[in-house]
Write a protein that holds these residues in place. Structure first.
Motif, mmCIF file in Angstrom:
data_model
loop_
_atom_site.group_PDB
_atom_site.id
_atom_site.type_symbol
_atom_site.label_atom_id
_atom_site.label_comp_id
_atom_site.label_asym_id
_atom_site.label_seq_id
_atom_site.Cartn_x
_atom_site.Cartn_y
_atom_site.Cartn_z
ATOM 1 N N GLY A 53 0.802 -1.213 0.000
ATOM 2 C CA GLY A 53 0.000 0.000 0.000
ATOM 3 C C GLY A 53 0.833 1.260 0.000
ATOM 4 N N GLY A 56 1.390 2.185 -3.399
ATOM 5 C CA GLY A 56 0.209 2.831 -3.949
ATOM 6 C C GLY A 56 0.108 4.288 -3.531
ATOM 7 N N LEU A 65 -2.497 6.089 -10.062
ATOM 8 C CA LEU A 65 -3.293 5.121 -9.314
ATOM 9 C C LEU A 65 -4.415 4.532 -10.161
ATOM 10 C CD1 LEU A 65 -3.754 3.722 -6.661
ATOM 11 C CD2 LEU A 65 -5.139 5.644 -5.907
ATOM 12 N N LEU A 68 -3.100 1.792 -12.317
ATOM 13 C CA LEU A 68 -2.768 0.603 -11.535
ATOM 14 C C LEU A 68 -4.025 -0.182 -11.176
ATOM 15 C CD1 LEU A 68 -0.313 -0.815 -10.385
ATOM 16 C CD2 LEU A 68 -0.700 0.376 -8.249
ATOM 17 N N SER A 69 -5.104 0.533 -10.870
ATOM 18 C CA SER A 69 -6.366 -0.131 -10.562
ATOM 19 C C SER A 69 -6.872 -0.912 -11.772
ATOM 20 C CB SER A 69 -7.406 0.904 -10.123
ATOM 21 O OG SER A 69 -8.633 0.285 -9.798
ATOM 22 N N VAL A 142 -3.058 -2.172 -3.631
ATOM 23 C CA VAL A 142 -2.309 -1.001 -4.094
ATOM 24 C C VAL A 142 -3.282 0.102 -4.502
ATOM 25 C CG1 VAL A 142 -0.584 -0.191 -5.731
ATOM 26 C CG2 VAL A 142 -0.455 -2.500 -4.870
ATOM 27 N N ALA A 143 -4.439 -0.304 -5.019
ATOM 28 C CA ALA A 143 -5.418 0.673 -5.499
ATOM 29 C C ALA A 143 -6.043 1.489 -4.382
ATOM 30 C CB ALA A 143 -6.518 -0.041 -6.290
ATOM 31 N N GLY A 145 -4.302 3.261 -2.400
ATOM 32 C CA GLY A 145 -3.543 4.501 -2.450
ATOM 33 C C GLY A 145 -2.906 4.922 -1.151
ATOM 34 N N GLY A 150 -3.984 -0.075 2.471
ATOM 35 C CA GLY A 150 -3.526 -1.375 1.998
ATOM 36 C C GLY A 150 -3.491 -2.401 3.110
#
Length: 224
Positions: A53, A56, A65, A68-69, A142-143, A145, A150
């Motif tokens: 996390g 992220g 971000l 990545l999502s 990771v999404a 942020g 996380g």
């Protein structure tokens, strides 16, 4: 995601839960032992989530971000519809294989112990074993942020897997290999839903405009 992933856990980690020497105590002792084991697993997931996390968090600051999502969502969909593709092109490096061998050896030693702290460590090490579901959950974390987000995401993921894993420990005579195989077939449905959700989430993310309102001005006080 954790609740639905637990169907996959029954097939992969269920044998470890079935091997826990908790059947000789009363129901309260069995419950405590299973809680300790599964708590160790959930805490390991949370620590991994905090680590991932934090990545992220930096990506959120530079505006990546949303991509990545979307990438995490597509990875989950690929895992559902084309699992052989991932197995073909992604192979763990040698150092990772050695690390996994070390973890499995330590887990074997702890399975022979009847002490609570050994079962907690057993669950903690179990959280480090290679698992496609855990990897996908980490990618999803990771999404969030943030490091805290996380960690919380992965902690809830671990808690979501606990009811089914607790049931395996309590009612091991019911969970035959045939039943575990049938239950695992439900996993792709939830994974596909989660993958689509991550893609949509990435597309819908909107970052605030960097332009300040024209009426926003700095007040200057003039002294005498």
């Amino acid at each position: 995601m954790g609740l639905m992933s637990s169907f996959h856990c029954i097939g992969m980690c269920g044998p470890i839960a079935l091997a826990l020497p908790v059947q000789k105590g009363n129901r309260l002792q069995q419950f405590a032992a299973l809680i300790v084991y599964n708590s160790g697993r959930a805490i390991t997931y949370a620590l991994l989530g905090m680590l991932i996390g934090s990545v992220g968090a930096s990506l959120a600051w530079i505006g990546y971000l949303r991509y990545l999502s979307v990438l995490a969502g597509f990875a989950m969909l690929i895992y559902v519809f084309w699992p052989a593709t991932l197995d073909k092109y992604f192979h763990p490096p040698l150092f990772w294989q050695k690390a996994v061998g070390f973890v499995k050896k330590k887990m074997g030693d702890m399975l022979r112990s009847r002490k609570m702290y050994s079962w907690f460590l057993l669950g903690s090490f179990n959280g480090l074993l290679p698992c496609g579901m855990v990897y996908l959950a980490l990618i999803s974390s990771v999404a969030t942020g943030s490091m805290v987000g996380g960690g919380l995401y992965m902690l809830l993921f671990g808690i979501g897997t606990m009811p089914m894993m607790m049931a395996v420990g309590f009612f091991k005579q019911w969970f035959t290999p045939t039943l575990r195989t049938r239950i695992r077939k439900l996993t792709p449905i939830m994974l596909a839903v989660a993958g689509v959700w991550l893609v949509v989430r990435g597309v819908m993310i909107q970052y605030p405009s960097s332009s300040a309102p024209a009426s926003s001005q700095i007040t200057i006080c003039h002294g005498k």
